[in-house]
Motif scaffolding. Structure first.
Motif, PDB file in Angstrom:
ATOM      1  N   GLN B 227      45.914  38.016  44.904  1.00  0.00           N
ATOM      2  CA  GLN B 227      44.944  39.100  44.735  1.00  0.00           C
ATOM      3  C   GLN B 227      45.361  40.095  43.655  1.00  0.00           C
ATOM      4  O   GLN B 227      44.573  40.944  43.253  1.00  0.00           O
ATOM      5  N   ARG B 247      38.217  27.397  41.555  1.00  0.00           N
ATOM      6  CA  ARG B 247      37.494  27.787  42.768  1.00  0.00           C
ATOM      7  C   ARG B 247      38.280  28.873  43.518  1.00  0.00           C
ATOM      8  O   ARG B 247      37.712  29.867  43.953  1.00  0.00           O
ATOM      9  N   ALA B 250      38.057  32.399  42.147  1.00  0.00           N
ATOM     10  CA  ALA B 250      36.806  33.143  42.368  1.00  0.00           C
ATOM     11  C   ALA B 250      36.978  34.213  43.439  1.00  0.00           C
ATOM     12  O   ALA B 250      36.213  35.173  43.494  1.00  0.00           O
ATOM     13  N   ASP B 251      37.991  34.044  44.277  1.00  0.00           N
ATOM     14  CA  ASP B 251      38.187  34.947  45.402  1.00  0.00           C
ATOM     15  C   ASP B 251      38.283  36.413  44.978  1.00  0.00           C
ATOM     16  O   ASP B 251      37.696  37.280  45.609  1.00  0.00           O
ATOM     17  N   ASN B 252      39.047  36.696  43.923  1.00  0.00           N
ATOM     18  CA  ASN B 252      39.054  38.075  43.410  1.00  0.00           C
ATOM     19  C   ASN B 252      38.510  38.111  41.973  1.00  0.00           C
ATOM     20  O   ASN B 252      38.810  39.010  41.213  1.00  0.00           O
ATOM     21  N   LEU B 253      37.677  37.124  41.676  1.00  0.00           N
ATOM     22  CA  LEU B 253      36.956  37.076  40.398  1.00  0.00           C
ATOM     23  C   LEU B 253      37.882  37.161  39.192  1.00  0.00           C
ATOM     24  O   LEU B 253      37.650  37.908  38.247  1.00  0.00           O
ATOM     25  N   LYS B 254      38.948  36.362  39.249  1.00  0.00           N
ATOM     26  CA  LYS B 254      39.824  36.254  38.081  1.00  0.00           C
ATOM     27  C   LYS B 254      39.039  35.711  36.900  1.00  0.00           C
ATOM     28  O   LYS B 254      38.160  34.871  37.057  1.00  0.00           O
ATOM     29  N   ARG B 255      39.411  36.183  35.726  1.00  0.00           N
ATOM     30  CA  ARG B 255      38.908  35.556  34.521  1.00  0.00           C
ATOM     31  C   ARG B 255      39.592  34.204  34.427  1.00  0.00           C
ATOM     32  O   ARG B 255      40.815  34.116  34.626  1.00  0.00           O
TER      33      ARG B 255
END
Lengths: 493, 294
Positions: B227, B247, B250-255
């Motif tokens: 995170q 996938r 995507a949990d903390n919307l990483k680039r």
């Protein structure tokens, strides 16, 4: 002596809403293949405004196919010709702006003052701005002859329906992409009127397709295998799901998601201006703004004075009929959103925060929430962490600039922030420390088509507006050796 | 005098985390061989705990490094090139063994890597002028967009270009102020671990670059799910792992920088002009508004 406001209603007669609308596919309105429809209501009165088609998977397929067919000729058009279509669209929107403003206020619940003075002018301006880019892409800094991606699947929210449509469609078309756009379930009408704007502008069929439906329609659109580009504005939770969906595909993705902006007031700030900034920050558009200043961070030494002034100002806000030109705060967009705001506000009371709202008569029908603020909020309170997307302000305090930065950045979001101080060096220092995509210094909630908009961290990625906004719709220029050989997405399939 | 050949002193390869050279906390190692299967060294087999330590180091370094002046960062990147120049032979030998290429090709790759540091060093105080903008908004406002580093970047380094590929993914991330946790080529981690020794003597603050060796399949998932990581470069992630990591990210919307076809290509792909895309994709655009008036 105090004057009363007389009613100043804008006329509904300037807009003719049909009893039903189909899907706009390949330049024509068509019924849903399975005949499914849903109703759209005016949130201020719960009156049914119209019945619109609910797109099926088969409709989605047809729309994507239409956009694919249109992509070849559209992307092959000289940029100067694409530009002229966009200029036409901008002009038609300007001509029809009064009609569209009333329509938007009815379907969304937002005050006519805002649709008239903000949504519509910015919508037209956005098309006008990107129109001018269409034949200048070689000079945009993305290498020579940058290529479009193909078919863009775009899903937009209900808070600024037409403006969000412009933010999505204008750069997509300018760069030579074609579009399948899904407006929000609760605000489909202005996008359907936009279809008529496209007709008047003579836009080639299939270049813009509008599919109405609900969340499942949006999910199907972003996962459609023949969509090359996904652009979404909405909640962080849905944004995450979309990011998972496109993982492992070649789809380019941009996301504009939630926020929990801090509006930071220092003790040297001009109090009256700062209060206007707080009000504009959280009560503009009923707080249905992803970049809303939902956390007030007040320096301790001015917190009491600021709060008193803010409460006095809040007591003068006029809540009610969105079509009344004197209305400041309109209706909450939907019963579901009202329930979410109500639940989070109640949870905050239960957590020990103190609730305050001015005395204010709310209409008996429709969805309403009085402008509200919470004091005694700590950083651990849900209302200080979660996006409320409603007219509710959390008040926290700080002592030093460093503490203000720490608290402002203490969120998984990073969309926007506000700073109020007369000291230029402090303002610039703060702006450099805040991890947010937009920093408003001694102002708030200002937007412009030339100015990039978008967030850090969990507020999403990519920018809309400005030169930066083009990137979302252009193929990446890879290492030099690959660049020359880059073929159009269509050529690849 | 004895005629016995001198026995060489072998190096114990260690991780580079937070500016220090620890072994893996798991105390595990794995055998690294050259292209012909001959033993080269035992490299640390990093664990998810090492990943966490490296992210802590990278986060701690992010504030000072991103806050350093662009001129300062540029000089430090140039210093890396200077330090490498003096170690060309060592790296050429390591790259020949790691990439399985001739001494001549290996030397060319090392030279290209050194030149790449120089190229990126020059970008530090120019990128804001190329990627930023003064925006002519329709109102009395000063409006300026500037690029800022995304934050902590996880990097799965290219597997088949153990040094030039590695430099080509680290330098564009850190030149703008990001800090990185890089997983070295699993098969050929030694040039990466040696690079740590160069970075440690180049005035680069500890934690700006953290280098782990081990299994991409073991270290990738905790990095992708972490995170406190803001972006992930999947250059060296094999197909299925790349999808899994994207996938999880995507949990903390990483680039996410997806692997490009060239990233895993054998040969001299990384010798090509890198362009600016990798550097620009690890930036956030910040736009500041201020009213104008008297």
């Amino acid at each position: 002596m105090a004057f009363d406001y007389a009613p100043a209603p804008e006329s509904r007669a300037v807009v003719d809403i049909g009893p039903s609308y189909g899907l706009f596919i390949d330049g024509e309105f068509q019924e849903a293949s399975d005949g499914k429809v849903f109703k759209t209501v005016a949130p201020a009165s719960e009156e049914v405004l119209s019945e619109v088609a609910h797109a099926s998977e088969a409709d989605l397929d047809r729309a994507v196919r239409a956009a694919r067919r249109a992509f070849g000729p559209w992307s092959a058009l000289p940029g100067a010709e694409r530009a002229k279509y966009l200029f036409r669209i901008a002009r038609v929107i300007q001509e029809r702006s009064r009609e569209l403003a009333v329509l938007e206020s009815l379907d969304n619940g937002k005050p006519i003052r805002e649709t008239r003075d903000t949504d519509l002018p910015l919508t037209a301006a956005h098309f006008f701005y990107y129109a001018g880019w269409a034949d200048k892409l070689d000079h945009a800094g993305f290498g020579p002859n940058p290529r479009p991606l193909g078919v863009a699947g775009q899903v937009i929210p209900w808070n600024f329906p037409l403006m969000m449509l412009a933010w999505k469609i204008a750069p997509a078309l300018a760069t030579g992409n074609t579009v399948v756009l899904k407006p929000a379930e609760t605000t489909p009408l202005s996008a359907l009127f936009f279809a008529d704007v496209c007709r008047q502008a003579g836009l080639p069929r299939g270049v813009v397709n509008i599919l109405t439906g609900d969340g499942s329609t949006g999910a199907a659109l972003v996962s459609h295998p023949d969509v090359n580009k996904v652009a979404f504005t909405g909640s962080t939770e849905v944004g995450r799901q979309i990011a998972r969906t496109v993982a492992g595909t070649d789809k380019k993705l941009t996301l504009e998601l939630g926020g929990k902006a801090a509006n930071i007031v220092f003790d040297d700030a001009p109090i009256d201006q700062a209060v206007e900034g707080m009000v504009n920050g959280i009560f503009f558009n009923q707080g249905h703004v992803c970049c809303a200043g939902s956390r007030l961070l007040a320096q301790e030494s001015v917190a009491d004075e600021l709060l008193d002034a803010l409460k006095r100002r809040m007591a003068t806000l006029r809540v009610g009929d969105p079509l009344d030109k004197n209305t400041d705060v309109g209706a909450i967009n939907s019963a579901e959103q009202l329930a979410r705001i109500t639940a989070l506000a109640e949870a905050s009371e239960a957590e020990g925060a103190e609730r305050w709202a001015p005395a204010c008569d709310l209409p008996s029908t429709g969805y309403w929430f009085a402008p509200t603020l919470f004091t005694g909020v700590t950083q651990a309170h849900r209302i200080a962490c979660e996006e409320i997307f409603g007219p509710v302000l959390s008040v926290l305090t700080f002592r030093t600039p460093a503490e203000a930065v720490e608290k402002a950045n203490n969120t998984p979001y990073g969309l926007s922030a506000g700073i109020w101080t007369e000291k230029g060096s402090r303002s610039l220092w703060m702006a450099s420390k805040l991890r947010a995509g937009i920093v408003w210094s001694n102002t708030f909630n200002k937007f412009d088509p030339t100015s990039p908009f978008g967030g850090y961290k969990e507020s999403g990625y990519g920018r809309e507006g400005g030169r930066h906004g083009l990137e979302a719709y252009l193929a990446a220029a890879g290492p030099q050796e690959d660049r020359a050989g880059t073929s159009s997405p269509e050529g690849d399939r | 005098m004895s005629t016995v050949d001198r026995l060489s002193v072998l190096k114990t390869y260690k991780l580079f985390v937070g500016g220090k050279f620890p072994r893996s906390e798991s105390r595990r190692v794995y055998e690294v061989t050259d292209a012909k299967g001959a033993w080269l060294a035992n490299a640390p087999l990093s664990s998810r705990k090492d990943v966490r330590d490296a992210v802590v180091g990278a986060r701690k370094a992010f504030g000072p490094w991103s806050g350093a002046t662009a001129y300062n960062r540029g000089q430090i990147l140039y210093r890396v090139a200077e330090m490498l120049e003096g170690r060309r032979e060592q790296f050429a030998a390591e790259v020949a063994a790691a990439d399985g290429v001739s001494a001549k090709k290996a030397a060319a790759r090392v030279d290209a890597a050194i030149d790449r540091w120089v190229w990126y060093a020059g970008w530090s105080d120019k990128v804001a002028q190329v990627a930023g903008a003064a925006n002519p908004v329709a109102g009395p406002y000063f409006n300026l967009s500037t690029p800022e580093p995304t934050g902590v970047v996880a990097v799965l380094a290219p597997t088949d270009s153990a040094f030039l590929g590695l430099v080509s993914v680290i330098a564009p991330a850190i030149v703008t102020g990001n800090t990185v946790v890089v997983v070295a080529s699993e098969r050929a981690p030694l040039p990466a671990l040696s690079l740590g020794e160069v970075l440690a003597t180049s005035d680069l603050p500890g934690g700006v670059v953290n280098i782990l060796s081990g299994r991409a399949a073991e270290l990738g998932p905790p990095l992708a799910a972490h995170q406190d990581v803001n972006a992930i470069d999947l250059a060296g992630a094999p197909g299925e792992l790349a999808v899994e990591l994207e996938r999880a990210a995507a949990d903390n919307l990483k680039r996410v920088l997806r692997p490009q076809p060239g990233d895993t290509a054998k040969g001299d792909h990384w010798l090509a002009d890198p362009g600016t895309e990798r550097m620009l994709s690890l930036l956030e655009t910040k736009t500041v508004w201020h009213p104008m008036g008297v």
